[in-house]
Design an enzyme around this catalytic site. Structure first.
Site, PDB file in Angstrom:
ATOM      1  N   ASP A 189      -7.843  -5.337  -0.156  1.00 28.31           N
ATOM      2  CA  ASP A 189      -8.263  -6.235  -1.237  1.00 28.31           C
ATOM      3  C   ASP A 189      -7.865  -7.679  -1.029  1.00 28.31           C
ATOM      4  O   ASP A 189      -8.241  -8.541  -1.825  1.00 28.31           O
ATOM      5  CB  ASP A 189      -7.685  -5.717  -2.564  1.00 28.31           C
ATOM      6  CG  ASP A 189      -8.319  -4.390  -2.945  1.00 28.31           C
ATOM      7  OD1 ASP A 189      -7.579  -3.399  -3.116  1.00 28.31           O
ATOM      8  OD2 ASP A 189      -9.558  -4.351  -3.029  1.00 28.31           O
ATOM      9  N   HIS A 212       0.853  -1.196   0.000  1.00 25.40           N
ATOM     10  CA  HIS A 212       0.000   0.000   0.000  1.00 25.40           C
ATOM     11  C   HIS A 212       0.886   1.242   0.000  1.00 25.40           C
ATOM     12  O   HIS A 212       1.945   1.256   0.622  1.00 25.40           O
ATOM     13  CB  HIS A 212      -0.897   0.024   1.241  1.00 25.40           C
ATOM     14  CG  HIS A 212      -2.090   0.907   1.088  1.00 25.40           C
ATOM     15  ND1 HIS A 212      -2.032   2.261   1.301  1.00 25.40           N
ATOM     16  CD2 HIS A 212      -3.352   0.634   0.700  1.00 25.40           C
ATOM     17  CE1 HIS A 212      -3.228   2.784   1.075  1.00 25.40           C
ATOM     18  NE2 HIS A 212      -4.050   1.821   0.711  1.00 25.40           N
TER      19      HIS A 212
HETATM   20  C1  SDX Z   1      -6.241  -0.043  -2.962  1.00 29.67           C
HETATM   21  O1  SDX Z   1      -4.458   4.444  -2.102  1.00 29.67           O
HETATM   22  C2  SDX Z   1      -5.425   3.846  -1.471  1.00 29.67           C
HETATM   23  O2  SDX Z   1      -5.831   4.236  -0.406  1.00 29.67           O
HETATM   24  C3  SDX Z   1      -6.012   2.636  -2.206  1.00 29.67           C
HETATM   25  C4  SDX Z   1      -7.022   1.787  -1.431  1.00 29.67           C
HETATM   26  C5  SDX Z   1      -8.304   2.539  -1.174  1.00 29.67           C
HETATM   27  O3  SDX Z   1      -9.030   2.172  -0.236  1.00 29.67           O
HETATM   28  O4  SDX Z   1      -8.640   3.426  -2.017  1.00 29.67           O
HETATM   29  O5  SDX Z   1      -6.465   1.373  -0.206  1.00 29.67           O
HETATM   30  C6  SDX Z   1      -7.398   0.557  -2.239  1.00 29.67           C
HETATM   31  O6  SDX Z   1      -6.022   0.275  -4.098  1.00 29.67           O
HETATM   32  C7  SDX Z   1      -5.334  -0.983  -2.211  1.00 29.67           C
HETATM   33  C8  SDX Z   1      -4.138  -1.475  -3.072  1.00 29.67           C
HETATM   34  C9  SDX Z   1      -4.623  -2.604  -3.966  1.00 29.67           C
HETATM   35  N1  SDX Z   1      -3.581  -2.978  -4.928  1.00 29.67           N
HETATM   36  C10 SDX Z   1      -2.930  -4.154  -4.822  1.00 29.67           C
HETATM   37  O7  SDX Z   1      -3.082  -4.964  -3.918  1.00 29.67           O
HETATM   38  C11 SDX Z   1      -1.968  -4.422  -5.970  1.00 29.67           C
HETATM   39  C12 SDX Z   1      -0.651  -4.963  -5.417  1.00 29.67           C
HETATM   40  N2  SDX Z   1       0.026  -3.873  -4.724  1.00 29.67           N
HETATM   41  C13 SDX Z   1       1.028  -3.116  -5.419  1.00 29.67           C
HETATM   42  O8  SDX Z   1       0.835  -2.982  -6.775  1.00 29.67           O
HETATM   43  C14 SDX Z   1       1.486  -1.871  -4.656  1.00 29.67           C
HETATM   44  O9  SDX Z   1       1.746  -2.270  -3.377  1.00 29.67           O
HETATM   45  C15 SDX Z   1       0.592  -0.645  -4.638  1.00 29.67           C
HETATM   46  C16 SDX Z   1       0.178  -0.230  -6.003  1.00 29.67           C
HETATM   47  C17 SDX Z   1      -0.614  -0.888  -3.797  1.00 29.67           C
HETATM   48  C18 SDX Z   1       1.417   0.488  -4.010  1.00 29.67           C
HETATM   49  O10 SDX Z   1       2.407   0.790  -4.916  1.00 29.67           O
HETATM   50  P1  SDX Z   1       3.588   1.820  -4.554  1.00 29.67           P
HETATM   51  O11 SDX Z   1       3.292   2.594  -3.323  1.00 29.67           O
HETATM   52  O12 SDX Z   1       3.900   2.574  -5.800  1.00 29.67           O
HETATM   53  O13 SDX Z   1       4.740   0.852  -4.133  1.00 29.67           O
HETATM   54  P2  SDX Z   1       5.925   0.428  -5.084  1.00 29.67           P
HETATM   55  O14 SDX Z   1       5.365  -0.178  -6.325  1.00 29.67           O
HETATM   56  O15 SDX Z   1       6.877   1.556  -5.173  1.00 29.67           O
HETATM   57  O16 SDX Z   1       6.585  -0.799  -4.244  1.00 29.67           O
HETATM   58  C19 SDX Z   1       7.664  -0.602  -3.342  1.00 29.67           C
HETATM   59  C20 SDX Z   1       8.429  -1.929  -3.391  1.00 29.67           C
HETATM   60  C21 SDX Z   1       8.867  -2.317  -4.802  1.00 29.67           C
HETATM   61  O17 SDX Z   1      10.003  -3.145  -4.653  1.00 29.67           O
HETATM   62  P3  SDX Z   1      11.475  -2.468  -4.977  1.00 29.67           P
HETATM   63  O18 SDX Z   1      11.430  -2.024  -6.419  1.00 29.67           O
HETATM   64  O19 SDX Z   1      11.636  -1.330  -3.986  1.00 29.67           O
HETATM   65  O20 SDX Z   1      12.451  -3.603  -4.735  1.00 29.67           O
HETATM   66  O21 SDX Z   1       7.588  -3.004  -2.963  1.00 29.67           O
HETATM   67  C22 SDX Z   1       7.370  -3.926  -4.020  1.00 29.67           C
HETATM   68  C23 SDX Z   1       7.743  -3.191  -5.299  1.00 29.67           C
HETATM   69  O22 SDX Z   1       8.163  -4.121  -6.277  1.00 29.67           O
HETATM   70  N3  SDX Z   1       5.941  -4.274  -4.004  1.00 29.67           N
HETATM   71  C24 SDX Z   1       5.457  -5.492  -4.170  1.00 29.67           C
HETATM   72  C25 SDX Z   1       4.061  -5.366  -4.022  1.00 29.67           C
HETATM   73  N4  SDX Z   1       3.744  -4.094  -3.765  1.00 29.67           N
HETATM   74  C26 SDX Z   1       4.914  -3.403  -3.766  1.00 29.67           C
HETATM   75  N5  SDX Z   1       6.073  -6.675  -4.441  1.00 29.67           N
HETATM   76  C27 SDX Z   1       5.252  -7.750  -4.558  1.00 29.67           C
HETATM   77  N6  SDX Z   1       3.895  -7.709  -4.412  1.00 29.67           N
HETATM   78  C28 SDX Z   1       3.279  -6.552  -4.146  1.00 29.67           C
HETATM   79  N7  SDX Z   1       1.951  -6.512  -4.019  1.00 29.67           N
END
Ligand code: SDX
Length: 428
Positions: free
Chosen positions: A363, A306
């Protein structure tokens, strides 16, 4: 209380005002930065940028706190209904008995959609994505009810909020019915919000669907937990569109489109699909975790991570408990829940996820709860949109109530070709 930040650029020191919120959050006010320094800020994904001041929802991502108008989500869960929480989120305080009765009556009277609109649902292919239908039909509402376009006072706002919240249910259920080739079901005035939706989803001409109290309560809880969440992607979209003075329905229809993405509201479907793929493949959970860590073909742990929560999302804890209760009441189990639990346990002990502060978000368990209620997976993100409608309405209202509100128009840093000339076709 505010203070001053000092910024030195090319030897010149600039003083910028700082802002402190009611929960102690601090910001540097850069509204005059470009005029005084010639610089703008650049913040990919707006991770460090506040777009507004808001009094609706507060999240502390490190402590795992979520409050609607100051009330912790845990205090509302199981005690407040979705409709009461919607009033709290939109109008700023828990409704009095009179306000609650008035809003409930408005919701009941607004549940039907124009008879002409019902024809649209059979014009879509049965395979049409329900989020596409939802967004299209929310916009269509304003074609049939001009009264919701022009909102001039609190009474107009209350009616428009009720019309949108009530009809979004009817539209969602109609989209589902058309997709399964069943007759659209008219709403009933005597049913509460969640029960009326389930009636329109699952009743058929020869048999009324009566949800158990546990299923109705679980859907109420699901919707309440999704009611608002600060300036997430879809809510920011609603504000962006609303800032041009676009009407409430056009702004929320845009919010539906933003929510559709698998990184946002589409994650509840993606999380269940991920669990189903693990189950169908017979792959050990440990092997899937390894694939995520190796970033095989962009595999992510959907429902995890998140932008704001760097601790447990309080909603995921509540949803996980509700799943257990609904399945126990139905004397059912769900193999996907077993896999979800195993995945969560594995991730919480694995440095890869711990270092990146990746925890279950809203989710991760919400799809399993919707399965337990009997909602088909293609409707999961639609359910998120129904739940988020009060938050979108509240943010649109807060934006439009601001007498100093300006159209949203971010800047950019241009990186394209510099001064070029046109060339005749033969010389290109
Ligand atoms: C919702 O914003 C809100 O409030 C949203 C929400 C709401 O109520 O409106 O809470 C609802 O959208 C919840 C999120 C649902 N999405 C997912 O579950 C999809 C999976 N999650 C990711 O795609 C990600 O965690 C996000 C999109 C939710 C957040 O993305 P960020 O903040 O841009 O984080 P990032 O991509 O910069 O990740 C930081 C690191 C990275 O690794 P490094 O490059 O630093 O090595 O964490 C890793 C990412 O690769 N990472 C994950 C991951 N999420 C982040 N690795 C594996 N699985 C994941 N789910």
């Amino acid at each position: 209380m505010s203070g001053t930040a000092r910024l030195e650029i090319d030897g010149t020191v600039y003083e910028l005002d700082t802002v402190v919120g009611s929960e102690g959050e601090r910001a540097i006010d850069i509204s005059k930065l470009r005029a005084t320094t010639g610089y703008i800020t650049l913040d990919d994904g707006y991770g460090n940028t506040g777009s507004c001041r808001s009094a609706i929802t507060y999240i502390d991502g490190d402590a795992g706190i979520l409050r609607y108008r100051g009330i912790p989500i845990e205090n509302l869960a199981g005690r407040s209904s979705f409709v009461e929480t919607a009033w709290l989120v939109i109008f700023g305080s828990l409704p009095t008995v009179e306000e609650r009765d008035r809003f409930s009556a408005l919701l009941g009277e607004s549940a039907m959609i124009d008879e002409v609109m019902r024809k649209h649902f059979h014009a879509f292919p049965q395979t049409a994505p329900p989020m596409a239908i939802l967004s299209a039909m929310i916009n269509t509402l304003s074609a049939h009810d001009h009264g919701v376009i022009q909102i001039d006072d609190d009474s107009d706002m209350e009616r428009a909020a009720a019309v949108l919240m009530s009809k979004v249910r009817t539209i969602a259920a109609a989209a589902y019915k058309a997709s399964v080739g069943e007759p659209l079901v008219y709403p009933r005035y005597d049913l509460k919000y969640a029960e009326n939706f389930l009636h329109m989803m699952f009743s058929v001409p020869y048999r009324n669907y009566e949800p158990t109290p546990e299923v109705a309560a679980a859907l109420n809880l699901f919707l309440m937990l999704h009611a608002d969440h600060e300036q997430n992607c879809s809510t920011s979209t609603v504000r962006m569109v609303g800032s041009s003075k676009a009407n409430l329905f056009a702004s929320c229809a845009a919010g539906v489109c933003a929510l559709w993405g698998p990184l946002h509201g589409g994650a509840n479907v993606a999380a269940v699909q991920m669990l189903q793929q693990i189950y169908d493949s017979g792959m050990p959970v440990s092997e899937f975790v390894t694939r995520v860590k190796n970033r095989d073909a962009g595999v992510k742990l959907m429902g995890f991570g998140h932008r704001v929560y760097k601790n447990f999302d309080p909603r995921s804890r509540i949803l996980k408990k509700s799943v257990d209760e609904v399945l126990a009441q139905q004397d059912k189990t769900d193999s996907l829940l077993d896999i979800a639990r195993e995945l969560e346990a594995a991730a919480l002990e694995d440095d890869y996820f711990i270092e990146r502060k990746l925890y279950p978000n809203v989710d991760f368990y919400s799809g399993i709860l919707l399965r337990a209620i009997g909602i088909p997976s293609e409707m999961f993100t639609v359910m998120f949109a129904i739940g988020r409608m009060p938050g979108w309405i509240a943010n649109w209202k807060e934006l439009n109530d601001d007498p100093k509100g300006r159209i949203y128009r971010p800047r950019q840093i241009y990186t394209g070709p510099t001064d070029q000339d046109w060339a005749p076709r033969g010389e290109r």
